[in-house]
Structure formats: structure tokens, C-alpha cells
Design a protein around this motif. Structure first.
Motif, PDB file in Angstrom:
ATOM      1  N   CYS A 123       0.828  -1.202   0.000  1.00 49.62           N
ATOM      2  CA  CYS A 123       0.000   0.000   0.000  1.00 49.62           C
ATOM      3  C   CYS A 123       0.867   1.259   0.000  1.00 49.62           C
ATOM      4  CB  CYS A 123      -0.923  -0.010   1.211  1.00 49.62           C
ATOM      5  SG  CYS A 123      -2.037   1.420   1.277  1.00 49.62           S
ATOM      6  N   VAL A 124       1.919   1.272   0.801  1.00 49.66           N
ATOM      7  CA  VAL A 124       2.800   2.442   0.837  1.00 49.66           C
ATOM      8  C   VAL A 124       3.457   2.650  -0.520  1.00 49.66           C
ATOM      9  CG1 VAL A 124       4.893   3.418   1.859  1.00 49.66           C
ATOM     10  CG2 VAL A 124       3.195   2.315   3.325  1.00 49.66           C
ATOM     11  N   ARG A 125       3.940   1.576  -1.128  1.00 48.44           N
ATOM     12  CA  ARG A 125       4.545   1.699  -2.466  1.00 48.44           C
ATOM     13  C   ARG A 125       3.522   2.211  -3.478  1.00 48.44           C
ATOM     14  NH1 ARG A 125       9.505  -0.391  -3.045  1.00 48.44           N
ATOM     15  NH2 ARG A 125      10.303  -1.855  -1.461  1.00 48.44           N
ATOM     16  N   TRP A 126       2.314   1.714  -3.392  1.00 50.29           N
ATOM     17  CA  TRP A 126       1.243   2.165  -4.290  1.00 50.29           C
ATOM     18  C   TRP A 126       1.012   3.657  -4.131  1.00 50.29           C
ATOM     19  CZ3 TRP A 126      -3.594   4.232  -3.113  1.00 50.29           C
ATOM     20  CH2 TRP A 126      -4.552   4.245  -4.147  1.00 50.29           C
ATOM     21  N   CYS A 127       0.984   4.128  -2.889  1.00 48.07           N
ATOM     22  CA  CYS A 127       0.797   5.560  -2.640  1.00 48.07           C
ATOM     23  C   CYS A 127       1.929   6.382  -3.251  1.00 48.07           C
ATOM     24  CB  CYS A 127       0.722   5.825  -1.138  1.00 48.07           C
ATOM     25  SG  CYS A 127      -0.806   5.269  -0.332  1.00 48.07           S
ATOM     26  N   LEU A 128       3.158   5.928  -3.075  1.00 51.04           N
ATOM     27  CA  LEU A 128       4.310   6.674  -3.561  1.00 51.04           C
ATOM     28  C   LEU A 128       4.358   6.736  -5.089  1.00 51.04           C
ATOM     29  CD1 LEU A 128       6.983   5.240  -1.111  1.00 51.04           C
ATOM     30  CD2 LEU A 128       6.023   7.538  -1.069  1.00 51.04           C
ATOM     31  N   GLU A 129       3.727   5.792  -5.741  1.00 53.43           N
ATOM     32  CA  GLU A 129       3.745   5.743  -7.202  1.00 53.43           C
ATOM     33  C   GLU A 129       2.494   6.340  -7.836  1.00 53.43           C
ATOM     34  OE1 GLU A 129       4.238   1.619  -7.943  1.00 53.43           O
ATOM     35  OE2 GLU A 129       6.294   1.540  -7.147  1.00 53.43           O
ATOM     36  N   THR A 130       1.553   6.806  -7.001  1.00 57.14           N
ATOM     37  CA  THR A 130       0.294   7.331  -7.513  1.00 57.14           C
ATOM     38  C   THR A 130       0.448   8.798  -7.904  1.00 57.14           C
ATOM     39  OG1 THR A 130      -0.962   5.778  -6.152  1.00 57.14           O
ATOM     40  CG2 THR A 130      -2.126   7.709  -6.954  1.00 57.14           C
ATOM     41  N   ARG A 131       0.054   9.102  -9.102  1.00 56.56           N
ATOM     42  CA  ARG A 131       0.371  10.394  -9.701  1.00 56.56           C
ATOM     43  C   ARG A 131      -0.197  11.595  -8.942  1.00 56.56           C
ATOM     44  NH1 ARG A 131      -1.530  12.302 -15.781  1.00 56.56           N
ATOM     45  NH2 ARG A 131      -0.642  14.412 -15.701  1.00 56.56           N
ATOM     46  N   HIS A 132      -1.481  11.551  -8.588  1.00 58.82           N
ATOM     47  CA  HIS A 132      -2.137  12.735  -8.052  1.00 58.82           C
ATOM     48  C   HIS A 132      -2.218  12.740  -6.525  1.00 58.82           C
ATOM     49  CE1 HIS A 132      -3.249  14.301 -11.954  1.00 58.82           C
ATOM     50  NE2 HIS A 132      -3.743  13.126 -12.288  1.00 58.82           N
ATOM     51  N   LEU A 133      -1.566  11.797  -5.877  1.00 57.19           N
ATOM     52  CA  LEU A 133      -1.632  11.734  -4.423  1.00 57.19           C
ATOM     53  C   LEU A 133      -0.891  12.912  -3.786  1.00 57.19           C
ATOM     54  CD1 LEU A 133      -2.503   9.882  -1.991  1.00 57.19           C
ATOM     55  CD2 LEU A 133      -0.145   9.107  -1.974  1.00 57.19           C
ATOM     56  N   THR A 134      -1.530  13.552  -2.820  1.00 55.25           N
ATOM     57  CA  THR A 134      -0.886  14.644  -2.078  1.00 55.25           C
ATOM     58  C   THR A 134      -0.358  14.172  -0.730  1.00 55.25           C
ATOM     59  OG1 THR A 134      -3.021  15.295  -1.120  1.00 55.25           O
ATOM     60  CG2 THR A 134      -2.334  16.382  -3.179  1.00 55.25           C
ATOM     61  N   SER A 135      -1.064  13.258  -0.090  1.00 54.55           N
ATOM     62  CA  SER A 135      -0.631  12.750   1.209  1.00 54.55           C
ATOM     63  C   SER A 135      -1.319  11.427   1.487  1.00 54.55           C
ATOM     64  CB  SER A 135      -0.955  13.744   2.329  1.00 54.55           C
ATOM     65  OG  SER A 135      -2.354  13.845   2.518  1.00 54.55           O
ATOM     66  N   ALA A 136      -0.717  10.654   2.399  1.00 51.97           N
ATOM     67  CA  ALA A 136      -1.323   9.405   2.854  1.00 51.97           C
ATOM     68  C   ALA A 136      -1.224   9.349   4.369  1.00 51.97           C
ATOM     69  CB  ALA A 136      -0.635   8.197   2.227  1.00 51.97           C
ATOM     70  N   THR A 137      -2.349   9.094   5.012  1.00 51.04           N
ATOM     71  CA  THR A 137      -2.405   8.902   6.460  1.00 51.04           C
ATOM     72  C   THR A 137      -2.835   7.469   6.681  1.00 51.04           C
ATOM     73  OG1 THR A 137      -2.979  11.226   6.805  1.00 51.04           O
ATOM     74  CG2 THR A 137      -3.461   9.691   8.609  1.00 51.04           C
ATOM     75  N   LEU A 138      -1.908   6.640   7.139  1.00 56.11           N
ATOM     76  CA  LEU A 138      -2.117   5.197   7.162  1.00 56.11           C
ATOM     77  C   LEU A 138      -1.937   4.644   8.569  1.00 56.11           C
ATOM     78  CD1 LEU A 138       0.060   4.371   4.016  1.00 56.11           C
ATOM     79  CD2 LEU A 138      -2.418   4.741   4.082  1.00 56.11           C
ATOM     80  N   VAL A 139      -2.860   3.809   8.999  1.00 58.90           N
ATOM     81  CA  VAL A 139      -2.721   3.079  10.259  1.00 58.90           C
ATOM     82  C   VAL A 139      -1.970   1.789   9.948  1.00 58.90           C
ATOM     83  CG1 VAL A 139      -3.912   1.973  12.176  1.00 58.90           C
ATOM     84  CG2 VAL A 139      -4.829   4.083  11.181  1.00 58.90           C
ATOM     85  N   THR A 140      -0.802   1.635  10.543  1.00 57.90           N
ATOM     86  CA  THR A 140       0.050   0.475  10.301  1.00 57.90           C
ATOM     87  C   THR A 140       0.477  -0.132  11.638  1.00 57.90           C
ATOM     88  OG1 THR A 140       2.226   1.568  10.371  1.00 57.90           O
ATOM     89  CG2 THR A 140       0.971   1.729   8.314  1.00 57.90           C
ATOM     90  N   GLN A 141       1.153  -1.255  11.565  1.00 58.66           N
ATOM     91  CA  GLN A 141       1.779  -1.772  12.773  1.00 58.66           C
ATOM     92  C   GLN A 141       2.763  -0.734  13.302  1.00 58.66           C
ATOM     93  OE1 GLN A 141       3.407  -5.542  11.324  1.00 58.66           O
ATOM     94  NE2 GLN A 141       1.952  -6.637  12.598  1.00 58.66           N
ATOM     95  N   LEU A 142       2.856  -0.626  14.619  1.00 60.50           N
ATOM     96  CA  LEU A 142       3.742   0.357  15.238  1.00 60.50           C
ATOM     97  C   LEU A 142       5.177   0.202  14.747  1.00 60.50           C
ATOM     98  CD1 LEU A 142       4.362   2.572  17.335  1.00 60.50           C
ATOM     99  CD2 LEU A 142       4.563   0.746  19.053  1.00 60.50           C
ATOM    100  N   GLU A 143       5.669  -1.021  14.702  1.00 65.72           N
ATOM    101  CA  GLU A 143       7.054  -1.241  14.289  1.00 65.72           C
ATOM    102  C   GLU A 143       7.286  -0.762  12.860  1.00 65.72           C
ATOM    103  OE1 GLU A 143      10.395  -4.810  13.950  1.00 65.72           O
ATOM    104  OE2 GLU A 143       8.341  -5.277  14.533  1.00 65.72           O
ATOM    105  N   PHE A 144       6.327  -1.011  11.979  1.00 67.64           N
ATOM    106  CA  PHE A 144       6.470  -0.568  10.591  1.00 67.64           C
ATOM    107  C   PHE A 144       6.585   0.953  10.531  1.00 67.64           C
ATOM    108  CE2 PHE A 144       5.024   0.877   6.494  1.00 67.64           C
ATOM    109  CZ  PHE A 144       5.522  -0.048   5.598  1.00 67.64           C
ATOM    110  N   ALA A 145       5.689   1.655  11.236  1.00 64.08           N
ATOM    111  CA  ALA A 145       5.711   3.115  11.219  1.00 64.08           C
ATOM    112  C   ALA A 145       7.017   3.651  11.789  1.00 64.08           C
ATOM    113  CB  ALA A 145       4.520   3.660  11.996  1.00 64.08           C
ATOM    114  N   ARG A 146       7.510   3.039  12.846  1.00 60.18           N
ATOM    115  CA  ARG A 146       8.772   3.502  13.438  1.00 60.18           C
ATOM    116  C   ARG A 146       9.953   3.240  12.506  1.00 60.18           C
ATOM    117  NH1 ARG A 146       9.831   1.704  19.424  1.00 60.18           N
ATOM    118  NH2 ARG A 146      11.358   3.382  19.138  1.00 60.18           N
ATOM    119  N   LYS A 147       9.974   2.081  11.876  1.00 56.79           N
ATOM    120  CA  LYS A 147      11.083   1.743  10.971  1.00 56.79           C
ATOM    121  C   LYS A 147      11.169   2.713   9.804  1.00 56.79           C
ATOM    122  CE  LYS A 147      11.638  -2.394   9.490  1.00 56.79           C
ATOM    123  NZ  LYS A 147      11.332  -3.748   8.974  1.00 56.79           N
ATOM    124  N   HIS A 148      10.028   3.106   9.264  1.00 60.06           N
ATOM    125  CA  HIS A 148      10.027   3.921   8.053  1.00 60.06           C
ATOM    126  C   HIS A 148      10.084   5.419   8.331  1.00 60.06           C
ATOM    127  CE1 HIS A 148       8.956   0.040   6.336  1.00 60.06           C
ATOM    128  NE2 HIS A 148       9.283   0.537   5.168  1.00 60.06           N
TER     129      HIS A 148
END
Length: 269
Positions: A123-148
Motif C-alpha cells: 500500500c505504501v509503495r502504491w501511494c508513492l507511485e500514484t500520480r495525483h496523491l498529495t498525502s497518505a495517512t495510514l494506520v500500520t503496525q507500530l514497528e512498521f511506522a517507526r522503521k520507516h
């Protein structure tokens, strides 16, 4: 994916099992849903795409803020339920489709979603590759959010590669008891925002990402060692010195700002 306090799967173990297999945990706290919507910064002029609205816990909060919400729900029963509950509200369009296959708006939009754990990276990769996206607010596992977001003092290749064009920040922590079924770990809000002014010219992004790919090959045990094999010892020495990168520093400990200085130094030379 959100839902209310009543359990729509209570009489259907098979469907509940499918949700569990897909790592789908439903948000049950309206206050947390309100916090997520508020932290997204969407307003009355914004179009929001919601991935996997489920029973609509987060959707209700988004409808109170955004101009319009376009929701993609893969589960037909949840899609039908959301349409019925919001019949007559033309601010919401719920499409029974996988977000990865759906036709996206041809205008700027934000993504706000409580996504299945099993699809987080995709999903994060999809967001980063989406042409008209301005921002993404995503609920993820805590560890994933901290790592990235570098919260462990380390940085992932995904974050470093997209840093010149995107900002990654860690939002609020969300306890696991705010979801049903209760997951094994806490969650957090991950914010990914497109920079209004990229830190590198667009024409340089491809070359920068190739440098990041090279650096994360792991050859030699450090970024400097990987560079030596590609650009030669002298160029690698000069570039790392200019960027303030120690020769024995593992690649994951190199912050994005140092990568930018490294790239600029190699480009000049």
C-alpha cells in the motif's frame, strides 16, 4: 479496516477467518477514528480516497471533514452495507473493488486508511507511485511506522529512496485494544506527504535512487565499502567525507540528509 462495536462476523466464522487471514483489524473507537481523520489535515476542499472502509468507522469522520470520499472496499457485503447506511449522501462513493485495480481520480487527492497489516508495504509503495496523491495517512503496525520514519535510529531503503520527494513522519500510537479482532501488537499512524518543493530536481531522482539501490546492496558491510566497488576508492572517500558518513557506518544508520549530501558530492565530482 474499521467497524463499529457490533461484530458483523459474530454469526459467520468463515468470513471472520478470512479477515484474520488477511490481517484485517477493525477500528472500534470513534475517538481514535476522529484523531486519525484530524491528523490527516484534510479539509472541506479535499477529495479523500479510503482503502478498505469496512463498516465505516473512519468513513464517518472523513465525511465530516472532506469535500468527498471515494472508498474502495474489496468485500462486497461491507460495500453494500456502507452504501445503504449512506444512501442519499452524494459526498460518498463506495466502489466494490480492490484499490490496486481501481481507477483513480484524475485530480489531487489524499489517502486515509486503516489498512490490513499484510498489505502495508504494498500500500505504501502504491501511494508513492500514484500520480495525483498529495498525502497518505495510514494506520500500520507500530514497528512498521517507526522503521520507516527513522524512529529506531535506522532508515529503510524505501524511505531513503523517496525522501527527496516525500516526507515520512510518525504519528500517534494506537493501542491494540482499539481494534477487533485484537491484534498481537500496537499500531501507529504513518504520515507520508508529498513535498511542495522536492529536495532534488525531478530529472535527478532516478539517478539518486540508483545510488540508494547501490548503497543498500550490503557489499562490504558499510555504505562506504559499497561505494568503493562502484565509483572507486578516492571518489568514495571524498564523497563520504563531504557527507559526514564514517567509513564503517552501516548503510541503515545513514540518515536521508546525509544521502542527499553524498549524492550532491558524487554528482559534482
Amino acid at each position: 479496516m474499521p467497524r463499529n462495536r457490533s461484530n458483523p462476523h459474530a454469526q459467520n466464522p468463515r468470513r471472520a477467518s478470512n479477515r484474520k487471514r488477511l490481517s484485517q483489524n477493525f477500528l472500534i473507537d470513534p475517538g481514535v477514528a476522529r484523531m486519525i481523520a484530524h491528523s490527516s489535515r484534510v479539509g472541506p476542499d479535499d477529495l479523500v480516497v479510503e482503502i478498505g472502509p469496512g463498516d465505516g468507522m473512519l468513513t464517518r469522520q472523513l465525511l465530516g471533514r472532506a469535500r468527498r470520499v471515494l472508498a474502495f472496499e474489496k468485500d462486497g457485503r461491507f460495500a453494500d452495507r456502507l452504501r445503504r447506511r449512506n444512501a442519499g449522501d452524494d459526498r460518498l462513493r463506495c466502489v466494490h473493488a480492490d484499490f490496486r485495480d481501481a481507477r483513480l481520480p484524475d485530480e489531487p487527492f489524499a489517502v486515509v486508511a486503516n489498512i490490513p497489516y499484510g498489505l502495508t508495504t504494498e500500500c505504501v509503495r502504491w501511494c508513492l507511485e500514484t500520480r495525483h496523491l498529495t498525502s497518505a495517512t495510514l494506520v500500520t503496525q507500530l514497528e512498521f511506522a517507526r522503521k520507516h520514519t527513522g524512529d529506531f535510529g535506522r532508515w529503510t531503503k524505501l524511505t531513503v529512496a523517496h525522501w527527496p520527494a516525500w516526507e515520512f513522519t510518525l504519528g500517534r500510537r494506537i493501542g491494540k485494544r482499539n481494534f477487533r479482532p485484537v491484534p498481537s501488537v500496537d499500531s501507529a499512524v504513518l504520515h507520508v506527504r508529498r513535498r511542495q518543493r522536492p529536495l532534488l530536481p525531478h530529472r535527478a531522482l532516478g539517478e539518486y535512487r540508483r545510488l540508494v539501490e547501490l548503497g543498500f546492496t550490503g557489499v562490504g558491510g558499510s555504505l562506504h565499502a559499497s561505494l568503493r566497488r562502484s565509483v572507486g576508492p578516492r571518489r568514495a572517500d571524498r564523497a563520504c567525507e563531504a557527507a559526514g558518513v564514517a567509513r564503517d557506518l552501516p548503510v541503515g544508520l545513514v540518515p536521508p540528509q546525509s544521502w542527499l549530501r553524498l549524492f550532491e558530492s558524487l554528482t559534482r565530482s
